[in-house]
Enzyme design. Sequence first.
Site: not given
Length: 281
Positions: A52, A96, A119
């Site tokens: 990422k 994460q 997200d």
Amino acid sequence: MYKILDGKTTAAEVKAKVAEDVVELKECGVTPGLAVIIVGNDPASRVYVDNKEKDCAQVGIRSTEYALLETTSQEELLSLIHKLNNDPEVDGILCQLPLPLGLDEKTVIGAITPEKDVDCFHPENVGHVMQGDYTFLPCTPAGIMKLLERECVDVSGKHCVVIGRSNIVGKPMAMLMLNASATVTVCHSKTRNLADYTRCADILVSAVGKAGFITADMVKPGSVVIDVGMNRNSQGKLCGDVDFENVAPLCSYITPVPGGVGPMTRAELLVNTVSAAKKRK
Ligand code: NAP
């Protein structure tokens, strides 16, 4: 003859557009910023986070990593999120998953301000997706919809069968398909006679996480097969849920693994970060 839904090429196109948007934002004095939180030493999480950050660098987004110890307390993590929520230079916050035992994912996700929830896991943003009115879309389903759009695969009126009901993939995938006027069936581990459903699918999305799970006898000839799974086969090679070799010849379109859904998921995170930065501008 089947066609490949090429996630690598489509993601490169999406990223090129994101990079253009970043240049425009920078001309207006806004550098999009993504804060990436990783807690503990999970090797898979490490790889995802590195990728990422690499993607961000490629398109000019400033990413800042916050690597926290496995022993980090919930309070410490929430305090970091609170700080990032209030940092005007941070447009997106990504924590994460999975988190180490002892940290409550639901509380942590809920602590990220919805405006920075790139997200799209926050309940408020999930609600917007349900209503079909949103700023962010969840990355994996959004990437899949873009892959289908690029090949002009019309979803409206089709029967879409989604296998998997996770909050990250299965449920939002079903919702985006429904928003696009597909007729949607969601299957899971308690579904009886799964193949009876999959054989009726015009579009089959497998998000199970088991190598070789979708076999040729489960697929309707001429259908579109989307393989979300990311597994390792017996040789340790990355593979999806679908027995590609035997299923592909039956399909009109199919995503490969690697090079299908994965790169699209990564690209959509960049899209969301830039959307958030545009709002700041
Ligand atoms: P998850 O939370 O483990 O969900 C798996 C789903 O599969 C569950 O809903 C489960 O049903 C269902 N399932 C398991 N065994 C089944 C069976 N025998 N028959 C029917 N359904 C079954 O996983 P996830 O986070 O959604 O991820 C799924 C896969 O996609 C994983 O391989 C993951 O690594 C991959 N993934 C890929 C990307 C990408 O960008 N390519 C992104 C995210 C995830 P129950 O709910 O009943 O347990």
